[in-house]
Design an enzyme around this catalytic site. Structure first.
Site, PDB file in Angstrom:
ATOM      1  N   TYR A  98     -17.423 -13.525  26.829  1.00  0.00           N
ATOM      2  CA  TYR A  98     -16.265 -13.714  26.071  1.00  0.00           C
ATOM      3  C   TYR A  98     -15.188 -14.483  27.078  1.00  0.00           C
ATOM      4  CZ  TYR A  98     -14.035 -10.296  29.522  1.00  0.00           C
ATOM      5  OH  TYR A  98     -13.444  -9.897  30.609  1.00  0.00           O
ATOM      6  N   ASP A 114     -17.642  -7.470  23.327  1.00  0.00           N
ATOM      7  CA  ASP A 114     -17.273  -8.789  23.953  1.00  0.00           C
ATOM      8  C   ASP A 114     -18.164  -9.963  23.698  1.00  0.00           C
ATOM      9  OD1 ASP A 114     -15.049  -7.495  25.256  1.00  0.00           O
ATOM     10  OD2 ASP A 114     -16.186  -7.123  27.244  1.00  0.00           O
ATOM     11  N   LYS A 145     -18.100  -0.508  23.226  1.00  0.00           N
ATOM     12  CA  LYS A 145     -19.586  -1.063  23.601  1.00  0.00           C
ATOM     13  C   LYS A 145     -20.393   0.429  23.391  1.00  0.00           C
ATOM     14  CE  LYS A 145     -18.125  -4.004  27.668  1.00  0.00           C
ATOM     15  NZ  LYS A 145     -18.317  -4.196  29.093  1.00  0.00           N
ATOM     16  N   TYR A 195     -19.863   3.011  25.754  1.00  0.00           N
ATOM     17  CA  TYR A 195     -18.425   3.436  25.385  1.00  0.00           C
ATOM     18  C   TYR A 195     -18.327   4.185  24.183  1.00  0.00           C
ATOM     19  CZ  TYR A 195     -17.418   0.573  29.568  1.00  0.00           C
ATOM     20  OH  TYR A 195     -17.439   0.242  31.015  1.00  0.00           O
ATOM     21  N   ASP A 255      -8.589  -4.859  23.748  1.00  0.00           N
ATOM     22  CA  ASP A 255      -9.186  -5.987  23.957  1.00  0.00           C
ATOM     23  C   ASP A 255     -10.456  -6.364  22.693  1.00  0.00           C
ATOM     24  OD1 ASP A 255      -8.744  -4.321  26.071  1.00  0.00           O
ATOM     25  OD2 ASP A 255      -9.820  -5.395  27.400  1.00  0.00           O
ATOM     26  N   ARG A 300      -2.577  -7.463  29.691  1.00  0.00           N
ATOM     27  CA  ARG A 300      -3.572  -8.159  28.831  1.00  0.00           C
ATOM     28  C   ARG A 300      -3.932  -7.744  27.738  1.00  0.00           C
ATOM     29  NH1 ARG A 300      -6.653 -10.788  33.292  1.00  0.00           N
ATOM     30  NH2 ARG A 300      -8.447  -9.397  32.954  1.00  0.00           N
ATOM     31  N   SER A 301      -4.297  -6.533  27.848  1.00  0.00           N
ATOM     32  CA  SER A 301      -4.998  -6.005  26.701  1.00  0.00           C
ATOM     33  C   SER A 301      -3.810  -5.904  25.376  1.00  0.00           C
ATOM     34  CB  SER A 301      -5.027  -4.348  27.065  1.00  0.00           C
ATOM     35  OG  SER A 301      -3.842  -3.581  27.014  1.00  0.00           O
ATOM     36  N   GLY A 319      -1.757  -8.610  25.144  1.00  0.00           N
ATOM     37  CA  GLY A 319      -2.063 -10.070  24.987  1.00  0.00           C
ATOM     38  C   GLY A 319      -3.200 -10.130  24.011  1.00  0.00           C
ATOM     39  N   TRP A 320      -4.527  -9.606  24.201  1.00  0.00           N
ATOM     40  CA  TRP A 320      -5.683  -9.755  23.522  1.00  0.00           C
ATOM     41  C   TRP A 320      -5.261  -9.565  22.018  1.00  0.00           C
ATOM     42  CZ3 TRP A 320      -8.903 -12.685  25.630  1.00  0.00           C
ATOM     43  CH2 TRP A 320      -9.373 -12.423  26.946  1.00  0.00           C
TER      44      TRP A 320
END
Length: 404
Positions: free
Chosen positions: A70, A120, A165, A168, A175, A245-246, A248-249
């Site tokens: 990614y 991802d 994933k 997970y 994200d 950042r998460s 932001g994603w």
């Protein structure tokens, strides 16, 4: 025998010396090929700096093996947008070079395993639409369809959300909305006559509802529907902290997905409302410098720091949101303040013009081995990197949106 050995040694030394000289010349030529003028916009200055450090996109971040991932997809997309803005073919060739290093003539993606069901892995596929459109090379279309097949069979929560994933289970991370949904939406628009836009919207509905912190208006990093993970709240399944950042994603995912949503779609307004509500909440925790902290709601807590990737993502999403008419014009000021802060505080420029972006979190996640507990202490302990792809790609995108 001694004379023979001496002769072999001399030839070996001469060969090695020539080989080293040749290597030096190649490196020197690479260094002098690219000149980075401070009269250029920041988007090109950053892109040229990356190209000067790494003539091939697949080499960026020094991965030991060629890697379909990614981060490189994010970088390649930023070069695509730069090419579309400037018309300079070298930016297109840099983007195409990454795809061609990872996709063979049959359309097979190197080191990609669909059975891992890793959301991802969808992200780099965003660049393939344009590559196929421009070159008409069928290998790109084959790879696009492979990634679409992953989404078709990707495991889901009971509420219909795509797992982050396979390893997970029953988890959605912020994200993942950026990784999967813009690709999914574009595929639907171009190849499925708009038949699955409801499913794209549903991913945002589920994730937003399950991660929203009503007190701040911010979204927590992740949600475990099964509530089995140690980091998950046993009542709600939510993770305990915010990560810039998460977030932001997520806002980037919203503005990019809206590129493909029909104007008359019943869920379009919901996506725009999410963007407005979350952007307003983010504006409230922006630092005076214009930058956001790694953990945005604890600016003065020990160990916290001004982080570049989340800030660049917010600048991009806000600027694009205003340009597209999704956000009030005030957010353009917020985006410019963020970009100003990055340039003043976190961008460094060498004497030869190379631009460096500092204080980018290398990576953060939940669970796994070694175990990541989603605590405040965990987020601020992850390594900070210079010129990490999580930051440089969004920096280029933000600069382009702001024409900086």
């Amino acid at each position: 025998m001694k004379k023979t050995a001496l002769a072999i040694l001399m030839v070996t030394c001469l060969f090695t010396s020539c080989k080293d000289q040749k290597k030096e010349v190649v490196n020197e030529n690479t260094k002098t090929e690219i000149k980075i003028s401070d009269t250029l916009k920041w988007s090109e200055r950053m892109a040229l700096s990356i190209m000067k450090r790494f003539p091939k996109a697949s080499d960026v971040d020094n991965h030991e093996t060629l890697n379909w991932n990614y981060k490189h997809g994010l970088l390649a997309l930023s070069f695509e947008k730069l090419y579309l803005e400037t018309g300079n073919e070298k930016y297109f060739e840099y983007e195409k070079g990454y795809a061609d290093d990872l996709i063979d003539s049959t359309g097979t993606i190197l080191n990609y395993d669909i059975e891992k069901y890793n959301i991802d892995n969808i992200n780099a596929g965003k660049t393939l639409f344009f590559l196929y459109e421009k070159t008409k090379d069928e290998k790109y279309l084959t790879a696009i369809k492979t990634l679409r097949k992953q989404l078709e069979n990707h495991p889901r929560t009971k509420s219909g959300g795509l797992w982050h994933k396979k390893i997970y289970p029953y988890q959605m991370w912020l994200d993942g909305l950026y990784m999967g949904q813009p690709f999914y939406a574009r595929y639907i628009a171009e190849f499925e006559d708009g038949k699955n836009f409801d499913d794209v919207a549903h991913q945002f509905e589920v994730c937003y509802k399950q991660t929203l912190d009503k007190k701040t208006g911010l979204l927590l990093h992740a949600w475990d529907e099964s509530k089995q993970m140690q980091w998950a709240d046993k009542t709600t399944g939510k993770s305990p902290n915010f990560w810039s950042r998460s977030l932001g994603w997520y806002v980037m995912a919203l503005v990019d997905v809206l590129d493909y949503f029909p104007r008359d779609h019943s869920k379009r307004g919901m996506l725009i409302q999410q963007l407005n509500d979350l952007s307003t909440a983010l504006m409230k925790v922006q630092d005076a410098s214009g930058i956001w902290y790694q953990v945005p709601n604890f600016p003065e807590r020990e160990g916290n720091y001004l982080e570049s990737s989340g800030t660049a993502m917010f600048a991009y999403a806000f600027a694009k949101g205003v340009k597209k008419g999704y956000l009030p014009s005030d957010f353009n000021d917020v985006a410019n303040k963020a970009f100003d802060g990055l340039v003043k505080e976190l961008v460094k420029v060498d004497q030869d013009g190379k631009v460096h972006l500092t204080q980018t979190c290398k990576g953060a996640g939940l669970g796994g081995n070694p175990y990541r507990d989603a605590s405040y202490e965990y987020y601020v302990s992850e390594a900070k990197k210079v010129n990490n792809l999580h930051g440089t790609g969004p920096f280029i995108l933000a600069a382009l949106e702001l024409s900086r």
